[in-house]
Design an enzyme around this catalytic site. Structure first.
Site, short mmCIF file in Angstrom:
data_model
loop_
_atom_site.label_atom_id
_atom_site.label_comp_id
_atom_site.label_asym_id
_atom_site.label_seq_id
_atom_site.Cartn_x
_atom_site.Cartn_y
_atom_site.Cartn_z
NE ARG A 200 1.88 6.99 9.61
CZ ARG A 200 0.96 6.49 8.81
NH1 ARG A 200 0.89 5.20 8.59
NH2 ARG A 200 0.09 7.27 8.23
CG HIS B 205 -0.16 0.22 2.53
ND1 HIS B 205 0.59 -0.79 3.12
CD2 HIS B 205 -0.01 1.30 3.33
CE1 HIS B 205 1.14 -0.33 4.23
NE2 HIS B 205 0.80 0.94 4.38
CG HIS C 27 4.91 1.47 3.21
ND1 HIS C 27 4.45 2.65 2.65
CD2 HIS C 27 4.23 1.34 4.37
CE1 HIS C 27 3.53 3.18 3.43
NE2 HIS C 27 3.37 2.41 4.48
CG ASP D 71 1.03 5.15 4.79
OD1 ASP D 71 0.54 4.01 4.79
OD2 ASP D 71 2.12 5.44 5.32
C1 OGA Z 1 2.75 2.64 8.30
C2 OGA Z 1 3.14 1.28 7.95
C3 OGA Z 1 5.00 -0.20 8.23
C4 OGA Z 1 5.72 -0.89 9.35
O1 OGA Z 1 3.14 3.09 9.41
O2 OGA Z 1 2.10 3.30 7.50
O3 OGA Z 1 2.66 0.76 6.97
O4 OGA Z 1 6.66 -1.62 9.02
N1 OGA Z 1 4.08 0.73 8.72
O5 OGA Z 1 5.36 -0.72 10.49
MN MN Z 2 1.59 2.35 5.74
#
Ligand code: OGA
Ligand code: MN
Length: 285
Positions: free
Chosen positions: A273, A97, A258, A99
């Site tokens: 994040r 995906h 990712h 974001d």
């Molecule tokens: C995000 C996600 C990836 C991870 O935070 O948007 O997809 O490895 N995280 O935690």
């Molecule tokens: Mn993500």
């Protein structure tokens, strides 16, 4: 200290010779910014930054976007907690995906800091939407440039959602505001964008949030979307990032996909994040 930018196999670059605890000079920041635009995702190692340093670093890029769907850090609302508990089965982001494509002005990207890692597993894969586009034939590229696509978060974060992209507690109850997703207006974005930072062309559809091509039905759209997705997932466009304590990844949502591997059941993983705002997207010509 001299900065080194080491391009990685598949996608991304690892930046060394910087100290994010001390902070970047204006000249260092300009170099990092150029690397981010060129590579789509940048990685740092051994950067043991505090929450406040994380926030300060993020603010240098763009205003912070406070996440509507994830739990916030108890002391720092700017930081979303991307975590998986020991007794939890689903993770966040456990499928390819990008974001925020469900927003009219998608966020630039996220700066993800490792806070607690499983002993092994929990890697994150990234795929280059620049390289995926560039590898297509000129005729197929031209056809894709004529298309727009509809994106939505409703099937992911909304009331009827049941997939991997959201956070739930140990009992499976949803954390975050699923009602908020119901009020989103599904945006239409070009299938090939002119990247706002690099000026390069990038594919901008993704398996999680793209629902159909504009003016096409979902059924009509599915075969071509699946064909594009299969192409984008090819190993030559992908880098698998192995987290260590002190690792930081900063990805560009407009240039990469990712995928968070969910292969560490029984262990806890916690990431911090911060998402920063992007700019309006334009079609590539
Ligand atoms: C995000 C996600 C990836 C991870 O935070 O948007 O997809 O490895 N995280 O935690
Ligand atoms: Mn993500």
């Amino acid at each position: 200290m001299t900065m080194d930018i080491c391009p990685l196999e598949g996608v991304g670059a690892e930046i060394s010779g910087v100290d994010l605890v001390r902070g970047l000079s204006d000249a260092e920041f300009a170099t990092v910014r150029a690397a981010f635009a060129q590579h789509g995702v940048i990685f740092f190692r051994d950067q043991f930054i505090t929450e406040s340093q994380h926030i300060a670093f993020a603010r240098r890029w763009a205003p912070i976007n406070i996440n509507r769907f994830f739990a916030a850090h108890p002391d720092h609302p700017e930081i979303a907690l991307v975590s998986k508990e020991r007794d939890q089965r689903d993770n966040i982001g456990g499928g390819w995906h990008t974001d925020h494509s469900y927003d009219h002005i998608p966020a630039m990207g996220s700066i993800l800091v490792a806070r607690e890692l499983p002993e092994s597993g929990g890697n994150t894969l990234f795929a280059s939407m620049y390289a995926a586009y560039d590898a297509l034939s000129e005729g197929f590229q031209r056809m894709l440039r004529s298309l727009n696509a509809v994106h939505s978060a409703r099937h992911i974060f909304g009331e009827a959602a049941s997939t991997h992209y959201q956070q739930s507690d140990a009992r499976g109850a949803r954390i975050g505001n699923s009602a908020a997703a119901e009020h989103l207006q599904d945006p239409v974005h070009p299938v090939v964008i002119h990247h706002p930072l690099s000026g390069k062309k990038a594919l901008y559809v993704n398996p999680a949030f793209t629902t159909r091509f504009a003016g096409w039905t979902e059924e009509e759209s599915r075969p071509l979307l699946m064909q594009i997705y299969a192409h984008c997932m090819k190993p030559e466009f992908v880098h698998e990032f192995v987290w260590r304590p002190g690792s930081i990844a900063f990805w560009d949502n407009r240039a990469t996909w990712h995928f968070a591997r969910n292969d560490y059941h029984g262990q806890r993983r916690e990431m911090h994040r911060i998402t920063v705002e992007g700019e309006a997207l334009c079609a590539a010509h």
